[in-house]
Design an enzyme around this catalytic site. Sequence first.
Site, PDB file in Angstrom:
ATOM      1  N   LYS A  84      52.906  34.949  56.347  1.00  9.56           N
ATOM      2  CA  LYS A  84      53.139  36.123  55.499  1.00  9.56           C
ATOM      3  C   LYS A  84      52.486  37.349  56.129  1.00  9.56           C
ATOM      4  O   LYS A  84      51.307  37.326  56.470  1.00  9.56           O
ATOM      5  CB  LYS A  84      52.582  35.857  54.101  1.00  9.56           C
ATOM      6  CG  LYS A  84      53.230  34.648  53.429  1.00  9.56           C
ATOM      7  CD  LYS A  84      52.549  34.251  52.139  1.00  9.56           C
ATOM      8  CE  LYS A  84      51.212  33.601  52.393  1.00  9.56           C
ATOM      9  NZ  LYS A  84      50.607  33.037  51.172  1.00  9.56           N
TER      10      LYS A  84
ATOM     11  N   THR B 233      47.972  43.017  42.429  1.00  4.98           N
ATOM     12  CA  THR B 233      48.605  41.986  43.255  1.00  4.98           C
ATOM     13  C   THR B 233      47.846  40.664  43.205  1.00  4.98           C
ATOM     14  O   THR B 233      47.977  39.841  44.103  1.00  4.98           O
ATOM     15  CB  THR B 233      48.690  42.468  44.715  1.00  4.98           C
ATOM     16  OG1 THR B 233      47.363  42.814  45.172  1.00  4.98           O
ATOM     17  CG2 THR B 233      49.609  43.677  44.845  1.00  4.98           C
TER      18      THR B 233
ATOM     19  N   GLY C 163      47.099  37.038  42.740  1.00  9.51           N
ATOM     20  CA  GLY C 163      47.917  35.839  42.627  1.00  9.51           C
ATOM     21  C   GLY C 163      49.209  35.864  43.418  1.00  9.51           C
ATOM     22  O   GLY C 163      50.058  34.980  43.232  1.00  9.51           O
ATOM     23  N   THR C 164      49.383  36.825  44.331  1.00 12.09           N
ATOM     24  CA  THR C 164      50.650  36.911  45.061  1.00 12.09           C
ATOM     25  C   THR C 164      50.906  35.684  45.933  1.00 12.09           C
ATOM     26  O   THR C 164      52.019  35.157  45.964  1.00 12.09           O
ATOM     27  CB  THR C 164      50.706  38.176  45.939  1.00 12.09           C
ATOM     28  OG1 THR C 164      49.519  38.242  46.743  1.00 12.09           O
ATOM     29  CG2 THR C 164      50.788  39.426  45.088  1.00 12.09           C
ATOM     30  N   GLY C 165      49.874  35.222  46.657  1.00 17.46           N
ATOM     31  CA  GLY C 165      50.061  34.067  47.532  1.00 17.46           C
ATOM     32  C   GLY C 165      50.381  32.802  46.763  1.00 17.46           C
ATOM     33  O   GLY C 165      51.289  32.038  47.134  1.00 17.46           O
ATOM     34  N   CYS C 166      49.652  32.570  45.695  1.00 15.34           N
ATOM     35  CA  CYS C 166      49.903  31.399  44.846  1.00 15.34           C
ATOM     36  C   CYS C 166      51.316  31.451  44.272  1.00 15.34           C
ATOM     37  O   CYS C 166      52.041  30.450  44.249  1.00 15.34           O
ATOM     38  CB  CYS C 166      48.904  31.340  43.697  1.00 15.34           C
ATOM     39  SG  CYS C 166      47.172  31.267  44.188  1.00 15.34           S
TER      40      CYS C 166
END
Length: 272
Positions: free
Chosen positions: A177, A208, A210-213
């Site tokens: 990412k 933002t 929690g974007t990766g989860c």
Amino acid sequence: MRNYGIATLTIAGSDSSGGAGIQADLKTFAAIGTYGMSVITAITAQNTQGVFLVEDLSTEMVRRQIQVVLDDIPPQAIKVGMVSSADIIQAITETLAQYEVPYLVVDPVMISKSGCALLANEAKDALITKLMPRAFLVTPNIPEAEEITGMKITCIEDMKKAGQMIRSLGPQYVLIKGGHLIGDASDILIGEHGIEIYHNERLNKMNTHGTGCTLSSAITSYLALGCSVEEAVARGKQYITDAIRYSFAIGSGIGPVHHFYQFEGEKINGNS
């Protein structure tokens, strides 16, 4: 495309503020349309301003959660997020080896949005040598990819090289990412059919958390629903882009993305 008869499982830590971890994963599973289940690996005391305490569950509790869920409700796809100790990683790996798992997505969570280390040093090797080789897809961001490969990533070509290095460790696919790059925020998928670049719209949003989860659990859901990995990544990226677009301010720090934006006719008040 929703099918709540298809089960998805998240194995990750709990976020007491609800924006990331198990809570974000279950919200994402529900929003996209799969039946979400959870195995908690750790409990965190956190809010929008940071992570203040992390306490691991026992390896036996983690192991038994996996066993009793998979014995009764076999998931079509599993996402592994925060696993902060080598013993827990070993327990997860050994237990999952006893079952047929169509898709295993590993999000190598190492550092929180606020900068708190979430993976003990001794656990990094276990993550790389035991869990990642079993993965269908690994989804590191740039700092995580740098930790895994030991190389500095500053451009698209670096991302390609790092992705190939990570794929050589065993996973079938690697999604790096690019949100931490300056300028273009492209993501890169590396797999058996080569390299695919997903050009992202960079949104100027503060909230933002929690974007990766959320992205990894969205991809997990779409894989469970029968999408190819390329389509699952594309759909997952569209979901997280819109969840960030309609993110909202809550708390005094970095607020969460909006997991249920598609059920509203307009942006909610407080969108930053």
